[in-house]
Design an enzyme around this catalytic site. Structure first.
Site, PDB file in Angstrom:
ATOM      1  N   LYS A 151       2.071  -3.376   7.270  1.00 44.56           N
ATOM      2  CA  LYS A 151       2.328  -3.520   5.832  1.00 44.56           C
ATOM      3  C   LYS A 151       3.777  -3.104   5.523  1.00 44.56           C
ATOM      4  CE  LYS A 151      -0.063  -4.638   2.958  1.00 44.56           C
ATOM      5  NZ  LYS A 151      -0.418  -5.980   2.423  1.00 44.56           N
ATOM      6  N   THR A 208       0.828  -1.209   0.000  1.00 46.30           N
ATOM      7  CA  THR A 208       0.000   0.000   0.000  1.00 46.30           C
ATOM      8  C   THR A 208       0.864   1.262   0.000  1.00 46.30           C
ATOM      9  OG1 THR A 208      -1.506   1.261   1.419  1.00 46.30           O
ATOM     10  CG2 THR A 208      -0.099  -0.298   2.528  1.00 46.30           C
ATOM     11  N   ASP A 209       0.293   2.349  -0.506  1.00 41.02           N
ATOM     12  CA  ASP A 209       0.993   3.643  -0.441  1.00 41.02           C
ATOM     13  C   ASP A 209       1.097   4.159   0.997  1.00 41.02           C
ATOM     14  OD1 ASP A 209      -1.692   4.274  -0.083  1.00 41.02           O
ATOM     15  OD2 ASP A 209      -1.781   5.784  -1.671  1.00 41.02           O
ATOM     16  N   GLU A 210       0.303   3.563   1.897  1.00 40.80           N
ATOM     17  CA  GLU A 210       0.303   4.064   3.282  1.00 40.80           C
ATOM     18  C   GLU A 210       1.623   3.830   4.004  1.00 40.80           C
ATOM     19  OE1 GLU A 210      -3.043   3.165   5.682  1.00 40.80           O
ATOM     20  OE2 GLU A 210      -4.467   3.425   4.049  1.00 40.80           O
ATOM     21  N   TYR A 250      -2.137  -0.660  11.073  1.00 40.16           N
ATOM     22  CA  TYR A 250      -2.236  -1.351   9.767  1.00 40.16           C
ATOM     23  C   TYR A 250      -1.030  -1.033   8.887  1.00 40.16           C
ATOM     24  CZ  TYR A 250      -3.404  -1.742   4.807  1.00 40.16           C
ATOM     25  OH  TYR A 250      -3.349  -2.000   3.452  1.00 40.16           O
TER      26      TYR A 250
END
Ligand code: NAD
Ligand code: DAU
Length: 339
Positions: free
Chosen positions: A159, A128-130, A155
């Site tokens: 990741k 993810t970009d997060e 979260y």
């Protein structure tokens, strides 16, 4: 130089969730030479309905957990790649109870990497970009592959951890891997806990949509079919050991997205409630996908957000039996959190 890879028999973890199941549909429709084994634990977020009707000679289903090393020993041999989607994926849940995120996202990735090491097959890691944290609303910058990791939530930190495991296992053990970090997906089969389906199904259920904080947080929306084509491109043409960012130039703030949903569903534009903000809420995500576009020639096809949203609203309107099973429990959970 890219290294072409022609998979024939792949495992898709999390293939009964939102993005994983869309990828399975994409492969079945576009790559008739490929067989898919879906490995999924069928958590609250997974449903066999998401892959129902796909031809039995093209898709097998294994009900199991990615943390189960013995199961992996049994099912991985004979496959030529793992495309790893399975995860605990929802930020709000990770804030309420981080432990399953550590287990699935970190330990699960570790188990898969060990299996890939043992059986010498290819691995593509969905991320993810997060992992990059957030950007200021007035910052012209976008994330690139060299942006430092700075995750904000339980979260996104799990990741980020899983991405680092992939890189370390690649360098130390010479695994054949690629990683992609994508922005916010929308489309069919997305769980009603997520922003867009929550608001659509709220309206369809006579519940007022709920906006966190002032609604000015920006997300970079991509249709899930574009995510699928990007992952296929990276799996088959990507350079080993590389990371590719996936995005479709779809930056929008939450308030504007909600107003569009309300308009497309024939509601007044102020027919929603402001609710408690998410703790640590990331302000803005924005992806620069130049590397993927120039190196591998990928281009998103579904860039008209209004039309994609319209089709998504239509899908939820026509698939009430799919989402109503999980709607009440999801709203109960949100209510307990003041959201
Ligand atoms: P989802 O929550 O809809 O689906 C997750 C799937 O994984 C479910 O089918 C669930 O049953 C399965 N699963 C969970 N734990 C498991 C375990 N221990 N063993 C086996 N299966 C398990 O998630 P999603 O939104 O489809 O996201 C899929 C992947 O894409 C995740 O890795 C997520 O981090 C990543 N991603 C999501 C987005 C997005 O916008 N949703 C954007 C970028 C990246
Ligand atoms: O950026 C990629 C990420 O996108 C993925 O890694 C995650 O798995 C995926 O869930 C998504 O994370 P977000 O937290 O951005 O998505 P979510 O749908 O939960 O929320 C989108 C935005 O909408 C966010 O700013 C919070 C806000 N929101 C969310 C809900 C559920 C609301 O305002 N109201 C809501 O009811």
């Amino acid at each position: 130089m890219t290294e072409a890879f022609t998979p024939k028999n792949i495992i898709v973890t999390g293939g009964c969730g939102f993005i994983g199941s869309n990828f399975v549909h994409y492969v079945v429709e576009n790559h008739p030479e490929v067989h898919v084994t879906v490995l999924d634990a069928l958590t609250y977020a997974g449903s066999l309905d998401n892959i129902k009707g796909l031809p039995e000679d093209r898709v097998d289903f294994v009900h199991g957990n990615i943390c189960d090393a013995e199961l992996l020993d049994k099912i991985v041999p004979g496959h030529d790649a793992i495309v790893h989607y399975a995860a605990e994926s929802h930020n709000d849940n990770s804030i309420a109870d981080p432990e399953p995120f550590l287990k699935t996202n970190v330990e699960g990735t570790f188990r898969l990497l060990e299996s890939v090491r043992k059986f010498g097959i290819r691995y593509h890691h969905i991320s993810t970009d997060e992992v990059y944290g957030d950007l200021a609303l007035d910052d012209p910058a976008r994330f690139t592959e060299s942006t430092p990791y700075h995750p904000s939530s339980p979260y996104s930190s799990t990741k980020a951890s899983s991405d680092l495991l992939v890189r370390a296992w690649t360098r130390t053990y010479g695994l054949h891997t690629t990683i992609s970090n994508c922005s916010n997906n929308y489309g069919p089969f997305q769980h009603v806990e997520k922003f867009i389906p929550r608001q659509i199904t709220n309206i369809l259920s006579g519940i007022r949509p709920k906006l966190y904080g002032n609604g000015l947080n920006v997300r970079d929306w991509i249709h899930t079919d574009d995510h699928s084509s990007a992952v296929w491109t990276i799996l088959t043409q990507g350079r080993l050991g590389e990371t590719y960012l996936i995005g479709a130039d779809g930056e929008k703030n939450n308030l504007d997205v909600l107003k569009l949903i309300l308009k497309q569903m024939g509601q007044p534009e102020d027919a929603f409630d402001h609710v408690k903000d998410r703790p640590g809420h990331d302000r803005r995500y924005a992806i620069d996908s130049t590397k993927l576009r120039t190196e591998l020639g990928w281009k998103p096809q579904h860039t008209n957000f209004e039309s994609g949203l319209d089709k998504t609203i239509e899908w939820y309107t026509n698939h009430q039996e799919w989402w109503e099973k999980t709607k009440a429990a999801t709203e109960k959970r949100y209510k307990a959190q003041g959201q």
